[in-house]
Design a protein around this motif. Structure first.
Motif, PDB file in Angstrom:
ATOM      1  N   UNK A  38       0.841  -1.200   0.000  1.00 16.85           N
ATOM      2  CA  UNK A  38       0.000   0.000   0.000  1.00 16.85           C
ATOM      3  C   UNK A  38       0.875   1.250   0.000  1.00 16.85           C
ATOM      4  N   UNK A  39       1.939   1.216   0.782  1.00 14.27           N
ATOM      5  CA  UNK A  39       2.831   2.378   0.872  1.00 14.27           C
ATOM      6  C   UNK A  39       3.435   2.719  -0.483  1.00 14.27           C
ATOM      7  N   UNK A  40       3.743   1.696  -1.258  1.00 12.47           N
ATOM      8  CA  UNK A  40       4.305   1.952  -2.594  1.00 12.47           C
ATOM      9  C   UNK A  40       3.281   2.645  -3.481  1.00 12.47           C
ATOM     10  N   UNK A  41       2.059   2.171  -3.406  1.00 12.41           N
ATOM     11  CA  UNK A  41       0.999   2.773  -4.224  1.00 12.41           C
ATOM     12  C   UNK A  41       0.747   4.215  -3.806  1.00 12.41           C
ATOM     13  N   UNK A  44      -7.817   3.235 -16.013  1.00 11.44           N
ATOM     14  CA  UNK A  44      -6.511   2.617 -16.304  1.00 11.44           C
ATOM     15  C   UNK A  44      -5.337   3.432 -15.778  1.00 11.44           C
ATOM     16  N   UNK A  45      -5.461   4.743 -15.796  1.00 15.61           N
ATOM     17  CA  UNK A  45      -4.374   5.589 -15.276  1.00 15.61           C
ATOM     18  C   UNK A  45      -4.218   5.409 -13.769  1.00 15.61           C
ATOM     19  N   UNK A  46      -5.354   5.385 -13.080  1.00 16.39           N
ATOM     20  CA  UNK A  46      -5.308   5.166 -11.633  1.00 16.39           C
ATOM     21  C   UNK A  46      -4.770   3.774 -11.342  1.00 16.39           C
ATOM     22  N   UNK A  47      -5.234   2.791 -12.099  1.00 20.27           N
ATOM     23  CA  UNK A  47      -4.810   1.408 -11.893  1.00 20.27           C
ATOM     24  C   UNK A  47      -3.297   1.286 -11.976  1.00 20.27           C
ATOM     25  N   UNK A  48      -2.716   1.958 -12.954  1.00 16.24           N
ATOM     26  CA  UNK A  48      -1.267   1.863 -13.139  1.00 16.24           C
ATOM     27  C   UNK A  48      -0.520   2.439 -11.936  1.00 16.24           C
ATOM     28  N   UNK A  49      -1.049   3.517 -11.394  1.00 18.18           N
ATOM     29  CA  UNK A  49      -0.406   4.151 -10.241  1.00 18.18           C
ATOM     30  C   UNK A  49      -0.483   3.289  -8.988  1.00 18.18           C
ATOM     31  N   UNK A  50      -1.595   2.600  -8.827  1.00 21.17           N
ATOM     32  CA  UNK A  50      -1.783   1.821  -7.597  1.00 21.17           C
ATOM     33  C   UNK A  50      -1.436   0.345  -7.804  1.00 21.17           C
ATOM     34  N   UNK A  51      -0.850   0.020  -8.926  1.00 21.79           N
ATOM     35  CA  UNK A  51      -0.508  -1.362  -9.260  1.00 21.79           C
ATOM     36  C   UNK A  51       0.149  -2.135  -8.110  1.00 21.79           C
ATOM     37  N   UNK A  52       1.118  -1.559  -7.391  1.00 18.78           N
ATOM     38  CA  UNK A  52       1.786  -2.341  -6.340  1.00 18.78           C
ATOM     39  C   UNK A  52       0.839  -2.832  -5.251  1.00 18.78           C
ATOM     40  N   UNK A  96       2.837   6.178  -2.338  1.00 18.14           N
ATOM     41  CA  UNK A  96       4.005   6.966  -2.746  1.00 18.14           C
ATOM     42  C   UNK A  96       3.895   7.367  -4.213  1.00 18.14           C
ATOM     43  N   UNK A  97       3.413   6.456  -5.049  1.00 14.63           N
ATOM     44  CA  UNK A  97       3.195   6.784  -6.467  1.00 14.63           C
ATOM     45  C   UNK A  97       2.217   7.938  -6.621  1.00 14.63           C
ATOM     46  N   UNK A 129       1.510  13.932  -7.266  1.00 15.96           N
ATOM     47  CA  UNK A 129       0.605  14.963  -6.751  1.00 15.96           C
ATOM     48  C   UNK A 129      -0.855  14.647  -7.065  1.00 15.96           C
ATOM     49  N   UNK A 130      -1.216  13.394  -6.901  1.00 13.21           N
ATOM     50  CA  UNK A 130      -2.566  12.960  -7.240  1.00 13.21           C
ATOM     51  C   UNK A 130      -3.335  12.437  -6.034  1.00 13.21           C
ATOM     52  N   UNK A 131      -2.820  12.699  -4.843  1.00 15.84           N
ATOM     53  CA  UNK A 131      -3.482  12.172  -3.658  1.00 15.84           C
ATOM     54  C   UNK A 131      -4.542  13.148  -3.130  1.00 15.84           C
ATOM     55  N   UNK A 132      -5.403  13.570  -4.029  1.00 18.48           N
ATOM     56  CA  UNK A 132      -6.569  14.369  -3.663  1.00 18.48           C
ATOM     57  C   UNK A 132      -7.754  13.867  -4.472  1.00 18.48           C
ATOM     58  N   UNK A 133      -8.977  14.013  -3.937  1.00 22.93           N
ATOM     59  CA  UNK A 133     -10.152  13.557  -4.676  1.00 22.93           C
ATOM     60  C   UNK A 133     -10.260  14.240  -6.039  1.00 22.93           C
ATOM     61  N   UNK A 134      -9.958  15.544  -6.073  1.00 27.28           N
ATOM     62  CA  UNK A 134     -10.099  16.293  -7.318  1.00 27.28           C
ATOM     63  C   UNK A 134      -9.140  15.772  -8.388  1.00 27.28           C
ATOM     64  N   UNK A 135      -7.873  15.587  -7.994  1.00 31.00           N
ATOM     65  CA  UNK A 135      -6.863  15.144  -8.959  1.00 31.00           C
ATOM     66  C   UNK A 135      -7.201  13.768  -9.504  1.00 31.00           C
ATOM     67  N   UNK A 136      -7.588  12.864  -8.619  1.00 31.32           N
ATOM     68  CA  UNK A 136      -7.889  11.504  -9.066  1.00 31.32           C
ATOM     69  C   UNK A 136      -9.118  11.477  -9.955  1.00 31.32           C
ATOM     70  N   UNK A 137     -10.029  12.392  -9.684  1.00 32.69           N
ATOM     71  CA  UNK A 137     -11.272  12.429 -10.442  1.00 32.69           C
ATOM     72  C   UNK A 137     -11.016  12.721 -11.921  1.00 32.69           C
ATOM     73  N   UNK A 138      -9.915  13.404 -12.209  1.00 32.10           N
ATOM     74  CA  UNK A 138      -9.616  13.773 -13.596  1.00 32.10           C
ATOM     75  C   UNK A 138      -8.927  12.656 -14.365  1.00 32.10           C
ATOM     76  N   UNK A 139      -8.554  11.588 -13.672  1.00 30.33           N
ATOM     77  CA  UNK A 139      -7.903  10.467 -14.357  1.00 30.33           C
ATOM     78  C   UNK A 139      -8.939   9.418 -14.729  1.00 30.33           C
ATOM     79  N   UNK A 140      -8.627   8.639 -15.764  1.00 32.71           N
ATOM     80  CA  UNK A 140      -9.504   7.513 -16.042  1.00 32.71           C
ATOM     81  C   UNK A 140      -9.002   6.287 -15.279  1.00 32.71           C
TER      82      UNK A 140
END
Length: 202
Positions: A46-49, A70-78, A51-52, A57-68
């Motif tokens: 979880x810590x690796x994800x 697959x993009x989020x999936x790639x970041x949290x892959x670990x 950290x990604x 700079x995507x650890x906010x609801x607003x920032x994540x909301x703008x990603x689709x």
DNA sequence: GACCAGGCACATC
DNA sequence: GATGTGCATGGT
């Protein structure tokens, strides 16, 4: 009485391990994110994800909301189950338990973790360790469900957020190092817990 | 290589 | 209502 036993276990664990300072995370949203990512997943992953997400700079609801997704999936892959977890989205703060549970991907434990650790509600979080330890110390029936386990703690302890916070964290600490699913030590009787702790951690 | 990790939703019987 | 299965990476 169960309440005395629980209080005794809490004191032993706190004395032995010290305060756990849960939940790790700088912001409320980080706590919520961690609660979702740690579903059936080790905290190290979880810590690796996280950290990604942080470094992007995507650890906010607003920032994540703008990603689709697959993009989020790639970041949290670990953190594993990344396609499932990437679809999940907590919009509001301060949601009620029923509202959290209505979100697909949030079950009892995740909802209660968010309520206790992100919103400071007096809800006792039950996870696999909590259940295993309670059963092995014969505090509850082996086939008790989530709500029965939560009731065991909540109805036998004072309604105290800080107590619930620390106790659950200590149970996880104990479980991680001691109360494995298929361990050499299957857990010990309550009266032997101090000895077990002494033997295994001193 | 097996087992486990701070679960959950869904299908099937 | 109980039981089984898919989801997935990474450490021991």
């Amino acid at each position: 009485m169960i309440s005395e036993q629980l209080t005794e276990i809490y004191k032993l664990l706190l004395n032995h391990f010290g305060p756990q300072h849960w939940w790790p995370g700088d912001t409320q949203f980080e706590i919520i994110t961690g609660a979702i990512l740690t579903q059936n997943t080790s905290w190290a992953n979880v810590e690796k994800a996280i950290a990604n997400l942080k470094s992007a700079h995507l650890l906010t609801p607003e920032a994540l909301h703008h990603l689709d997704t697959p993009q989020v999936a790639e970041l949290i892959r670990p953190a594993g189950y990344f396609n499932v977890k990437a679809k999940l989205e907590i919009i509001d703060t301060g949601q009620l338990r029923a509202e959290l549970l209505a979100v697909k991907g949030i079950g009892c434990e995740t909802a209660d973790s968010i309520l206790l650790y992100a919103f400071g509600r007096p809800i006792f979080v039950v996870d696999a360790y909590t259940a295993r330890i309670a059963v092995r110390h014969e505090l509850i029936d082996p086939d008790a469900d989530y709500e029965q386990l939560r009731g065991l703690f909540q109805s036998n302890l004072p309604d105290n957020v800080q107590l619930f916070n620390e106790f659950h964290a200590l149970l996880v600490k104990l479980g991680k190092e001691f109360c494995r699913p298929n361990p050499k030590c299957q857990g010990c009787p309550l009266e032997e817990l101090p000895h077990c702790l002494e033997q295994n951690y001193s």
